[in-house]
Write a protein that holds these residues in place. Sequence first.
Motif, PDB file in Angstrom:
ATOM      1  N   MET A  48       7.665  -9.199  -6.699  1.00  0.00           N
ATOM      2  CA  MET A  48       7.911  -9.004  -5.196  1.00  0.00           C
ATOM      3  C   MET A  48       8.968  -7.926  -4.929  1.00  0.00           C
ATOM      4  SD  MET A  48       5.306 -10.498  -3.852  1.00  0.00           S
ATOM      5  CE  MET A  48       4.023 -10.911  -4.945  1.00  0.00           C
ATOM      6  N   SER A  49      10.071  -8.081  -5.614  1.00  0.00           N
ATOM      7  CA  SER A  49      11.137  -7.188  -5.539  1.00  0.00           C
ATOM      8  C   SER A  49      10.586  -5.773  -5.958  1.00  0.00           C
ATOM      9  CB  SER A  49      12.171  -7.488  -6.645  1.00  0.00           C
ATOM     10  OG  SER A  49      12.945  -8.795  -6.196  1.00  0.00           O
ATOM     11  N   ARG A  50       9.743  -5.391  -6.569  1.00  0.00           N
ATOM     12  CA  ARG A  50       9.016  -4.039  -6.715  1.00  0.00           C
ATOM     13  C   ARG A  50       8.156  -3.725  -5.565  1.00  0.00           C
ATOM     14  NH1 ARG A  50      11.271  -5.771 -11.296  1.00  0.00           N
ATOM     15  NH2 ARG A  50      12.232  -4.464 -12.703  1.00  0.00           N
ATOM     16  N   LEU A  51       7.152  -4.758  -5.435  1.00  0.00           N
ATOM     17  CA  LEU A  51       6.105  -4.380  -4.320  1.00  0.00           C
ATOM     18  C   LEU A  51       6.675  -4.254  -3.031  1.00  0.00           C
ATOM     19  CD1 LEU A  51       3.080  -6.711  -5.501  1.00  0.00           C
ATOM     20  CD2 LEU A  51       3.440  -4.349  -6.057  1.00  0.00           C
ATOM     21  N   ARG A  52       7.879  -4.692  -2.693  1.00  0.00           N
ATOM     22  CA  ARG A  52       8.621  -4.700  -1.440  1.00  0.00           C
ATOM     23  C   ARG A  52       8.583  -3.157  -1.101  1.00  0.00           C
ATOM     24  NH1 ARG A  52      14.485  -3.733  -1.754  1.00  0.00           N
ATOM     25  NH2 ARG A  52      14.932  -3.820  -3.808  1.00  0.00           N
ATOM     26  N   HIS A  53       8.703  -2.210  -1.991  1.00  0.00           N
ATOM     27  CA  HIS A  53       8.896  -0.757  -1.872  1.00  0.00           C
ATOM     28  C   HIS A  53       7.828  -0.253  -1.204  1.00  0.00           C
ATOM     29  CE1 HIS A  53      12.658  -0.768  -3.698  1.00  0.00           C
ATOM     30  NE2 HIS A  53      12.078  -1.224  -4.856  1.00  0.00           N
ATOM     31  N   SER A  54       6.585  -0.939  -1.175  1.00  0.00           N
ATOM     32  CA  SER A  54       5.377  -0.520  -0.592  1.00  0.00           C
ATOM     33  C   SER A  54       4.628  -1.376   0.500  1.00  0.00           C
ATOM     34  CB  SER A  54       4.102  -0.426  -1.819  1.00  0.00           C
ATOM     35  OG  SER A  54       4.414   0.562  -2.761  1.00  0.00           O
ATOM     36  N   TYR A  55       5.091  -2.497   0.448  1.00  0.00           N
ATOM     37  CA  TYR A  55       4.494  -3.708   1.542  1.00  0.00           C
ATOM     38  C   TYR A  55       5.782  -4.379   1.932  1.00  0.00           C
ATOM     39  CZ  TYR A  55       0.605  -2.662  -1.758  1.00  0.00           C
ATOM     40  OH  TYR A  55      -0.290  -2.075  -2.366  1.00  0.00           O
ATOM     41  N   ASP A  56       5.686  -4.768   3.179  1.00  0.00           N
ATOM     42  CA  ASP A  56       6.587  -5.637   3.836  1.00  0.00           C
ATOM     43  C   ASP A  56       6.212  -7.321   3.150  1.00  0.00           C
ATOM     44  OD1 ASP A  56       7.977  -3.943   5.379  1.00  0.00           O
ATOM     45  OD2 ASP A  56       6.508  -4.351   7.051  1.00  0.00           O
ATOM     46  N   ALA A 375       5.847  -0.783 -14.946  1.00  0.00           N
ATOM     47  CA  ALA A 375       4.535  -0.728 -15.367  1.00  0.00           C
ATOM     48  C   ALA A 375       3.676  -1.698 -15.115  1.00  0.00           C
ATOM     49  CB  ALA A 375       4.498  -0.542 -17.032  1.00  0.00           C
ATOM     50  N   THR A 376       3.820  -2.803 -14.977  1.00  0.00           N
ATOM     51  CA  THR A 376       3.079  -3.952 -14.745  1.00  0.00           C
ATOM     52  C   THR A 376       2.867  -4.094 -13.420  1.00  0.00           C
ATOM     53  OG1 THR A 376       3.992  -5.428 -16.561  1.00  0.00           O
ATOM     54  CG2 THR A 376       2.751  -6.679 -14.827  1.00  0.00           C
ATOM     55  N   CYS A 377       3.795  -3.980 -12.480  1.00  0.00           N
ATOM     56  CA  CYS A 377       3.787  -3.994 -11.200  1.00  0.00           C
ATOM     57  C   CYS A 377       2.773  -2.778 -10.602  1.00  0.00           C
ATOM     58  CB  CYS A 377       5.056  -3.805 -10.317  1.00  0.00           C
ATOM     59  SG  CYS A 377       5.802  -5.842 -10.470  1.00  0.00           S
ATOM     60  N   ASN A 378       2.848  -1.652 -11.185  1.00  0.00           N
ATOM     61  CA  ASN A 378       2.164  -0.467 -10.908  1.00  0.00           C
ATOM     62  C   ASN A 378       0.706  -0.706 -11.176  1.00  0.00           C
ATOM     63  OD1 ASN A 378       4.072   1.101 -10.026  1.00  0.00           O
ATOM     64  ND2 ASN A 378       4.465   2.196 -12.085  1.00  0.00           N
ATOM     65  N   ALA A 379       0.514  -1.348 -12.249  1.00  0.00           N
ATOM     66  CA  ALA A 379      -1.002  -1.756 -12.631  1.00  0.00           C
ATOM     67  C   ALA A 379      -1.508  -2.602 -11.758  1.00  0.00           C
ATOM     68  CB  ALA A 379      -1.142  -2.310 -14.018  1.00  0.00           C
ATOM     69  N   MET A 380      -0.810  -3.699 -11.127  1.00  0.00           N
ATOM     70  CA  MET A 380      -1.195  -4.715 -10.166  1.00  0.00           C
ATOM     71  C   MET A 380      -1.437  -4.054  -8.753  1.00  0.00           C
ATOM     72  SD  MET A 380       1.589  -7.747 -10.706  1.00  0.00           S
ATOM     73  CE  MET A 380       1.057  -9.311 -11.821  1.00  0.00           C
ATOM     74  N   LYS A 381      -0.754  -3.047  -8.358  1.00  0.00           N
ATOM     75  CA  LYS A 381      -0.466  -2.143  -7.036  1.00  0.00           C
ATOM     76  C   LYS A 381      -1.986  -1.555  -7.134  1.00  0.00           C
ATOM     77  CE  LYS A 381       1.555   0.991  -4.357  1.00  0.00           C
ATOM     78  NZ  LYS A 381       2.439   1.974  -3.887  1.00  0.00           N
ATOM     79  N   GLU A 382      -2.286  -0.791  -8.287  1.00  0.00           N
ATOM     80  CA  GLU A 382      -3.292   0.092  -8.258  1.00  0.00           C
ATOM     81  C   GLU A 382      -4.804  -0.589  -7.992  1.00  0.00           C
ATOM     82  OE1 GLU A 382      -5.760   2.673 -11.733  1.00  0.00           O
ATOM     83  OE2 GLU A 382      -3.914   2.071 -12.055  1.00  0.00           O
ATOM     84  N   GLN A 383      -4.643  -1.871  -8.521  1.00  0.00           N
ATOM     85  CA  GLN A 383      -6.029  -2.855  -8.195  1.00  0.00           C
ATOM     86  C   GLN A 383      -5.916  -3.310  -6.581  1.00  0.00           C
ATOM     87  OE1 GLN A 383      -8.402  -3.805 -10.121  1.00  0.00           O
ATOM     88  NE2 GLN A 383      -7.793  -2.769 -11.710  1.00  0.00           N
ATOM     89  N   GLU A 385      -4.739  -1.563  -4.307  1.00  0.00           N
ATOM     90  CA  GLU A 385      -4.996  -0.087  -3.369  1.00  0.00           C
ATOM     91  C   GLU A 385      -6.524  -0.027  -3.635  1.00  0.00           C
ATOM     92  OE1 GLU A 385      -2.887   1.450  -1.525  1.00  0.00           O
ATOM     93  OE2 GLU A 385      -1.971  -0.398  -1.516  1.00  0.00           O
ATOM     94  N   CYS A 386      -7.086  -0.299  -4.757  1.00  0.00           N
ATOM     95  CA  CYS A 386      -8.509  -0.052  -4.664  1.00  0.00           C
ATOM     96  C   CYS A 386      -9.333  -0.767  -3.690  1.00  0.00           C
ATOM     97  CB  CYS A 386      -8.954  -0.597  -6.397  1.00  0.00           C
ATOM     98  SG  CYS A 386      -8.615   0.529  -7.539  1.00  0.00           S
ATOM     99  N   PHE A 387      -8.928  -1.909  -3.399  1.00  0.00           N
ATOM    100  CA  PHE A 387      -9.612  -2.600  -2.195  1.00  0.00           C
ATOM    101  C   PHE A 387      -9.281  -2.425  -0.986  1.00  0.00           C
ATOM    102  CE2 PHE A 387     -10.590  -5.438  -6.086  1.00  0.00           C
ATOM    103  CZ  PHE A 387     -11.878  -5.835  -5.897  1.00  0.00           C
ATOM    104  N   ARG A 388      -7.921  -2.095  -0.944  1.00  0.00           N
ATOM    105  CA  ARG A 388      -7.375  -1.612   0.603  1.00  0.00           C
ATOM    106  C   ARG A 388      -8.135  -0.133   0.950  1.00  0.00           C
ATOM    107  NH1 ARG A 388      -2.004   0.450   1.597  1.00  0.00           N
ATOM    108  NH2 ARG A 388      -2.598   0.178   3.602  1.00  0.00           N
ATOM    109  N   SER A 389      -8.415   0.624   0.043  1.00  0.00           N
ATOM    110  CA  SER A 389      -9.191   1.810   0.400  1.00  0.00           C
ATOM    111  C   SER A 389     -10.615   1.770   0.544  1.00  0.00           C
ATOM    112  CB  SER A 389      -9.000   2.808  -0.838  1.00  0.00           C
ATOM    113  OG  SER A 389      -9.474   2.545  -2.077  1.00  0.00           O
ATOM    114  N   ARG A 390     -11.329   0.449   0.322  1.00  0.00           N
ATOM    115  CA  ARG A 390     -12.808   0.364   0.644  1.00  0.00           C
ATOM    116  C   ARG A 390     -12.914   0.238   1.983  1.00  0.00           C
ATOM    117  NH1 ARG A 390     -14.648  -3.920  -4.332  1.00  0.00           N
ATOM    118  NH2 ARG A 390     -14.005  -2.485  -6.069  1.00  0.00           N
TER     119      ARG A 390
END
Length: 390
Positions: A48-56, A375-383, A385-390
Amino acid sequence: MNIQAQPQSISSSPLANARPRTAAARPTLLCLSHLRWGFVYQRPQHVMSRLRHSYDVVFFEEPVFGSVALHLDVSSPVRGVHVLVPHLPHGLSPQQITAAQRELLDGYLARQPLSELLLWYLTPMSLVFTDHLQAQVTVFDCMDELSAFLGAPPELIDNERRLMARADVVFTGGYSLWEAKRRQHGNAHAMPSSVDIEHFAAAREGLPEPADQASIGHPRLGFFGVIDERFDIELVAELARQQPQWQVVLIGPVVKIDPASLPRYANIHYLGAKSYAQLPAYLSGWEVALMPFALNASTRYISPTKTPEYLAGGCPVVSTPIRDVVSRYGDCAVVTIAEDAPAFIEAVECALAAKADGHVAAHADAALKGMSWDATCNAMKEQVECFRSR
């Protein structure tokens, strides 16, 4: 809130009449956790400390029960993360507890300028008060097989089945757990917990001794983490009894087991819980790092974060044969696997020799190559974002 209210009396989701999206608004990532932000710093805080840079990030914890009136504590331990702790009065029925959590969460979300909601479940038990929320993406981050843990509620398995049916993507805390969950979900991904190498590598520099460890002799064998039903009490006791010259340093809170059941020898030192920031200083003063996990249902699928953290700190590791440790680190020259007390003692002797010869760092660095929480969080975020873009 009317404490007698049942869940169905709660108003509909605050997202039912969603506000128009604005270009400036970021998605809200609602993380539903069975672990407290201020407890042991581990996977949820790293992610969550890393994903906060992209999401609230909104981190919703389990309730605290007391004599105070129903309310929600909101704090921000780090910018971009809001921690919500529901406070509920004693004596509520399970239905009332569900209703209270739903009302508090709905009220909070209704006051936020939501453009988009992402749900991130760390526990299936949170589904009972969030199953009405409409999310763009639903994630189940399955850190552990929670149903195997001591005190797991009997309804957890059914709730996990329901969550699996709703989740867009499932992450697992290790490979053995992924092998089990991929049979239950068509979009499951192994995302083993990683390591902040820079943070723990400070231990290699010979940090100043913490006051409560400074007077403990050498050689020191250390462990940090939660001391619970996964901890092999008998193994640690036998290690200390047979080798009184070795000093066993145990750092971490004792939970779900009786502290009186822990072994008490002059060479076992219980130093209590420490902050994440303090751990490298303790690790810096150890010759060998221990992972004395019991082999039982609660450890069948674990993938301990301690292994790479110890290695990043330049400490050889001795572990019981936890499946993910064996498969990931079994070929590492400074990680030794031992099943019983005699083998564990022999392994510690080998680890002490490895520490003395000065080659631990090179072997550890080879084992850690490419690993990072980023790297782990980037891989999670990629997944996600795949669903957000649908």
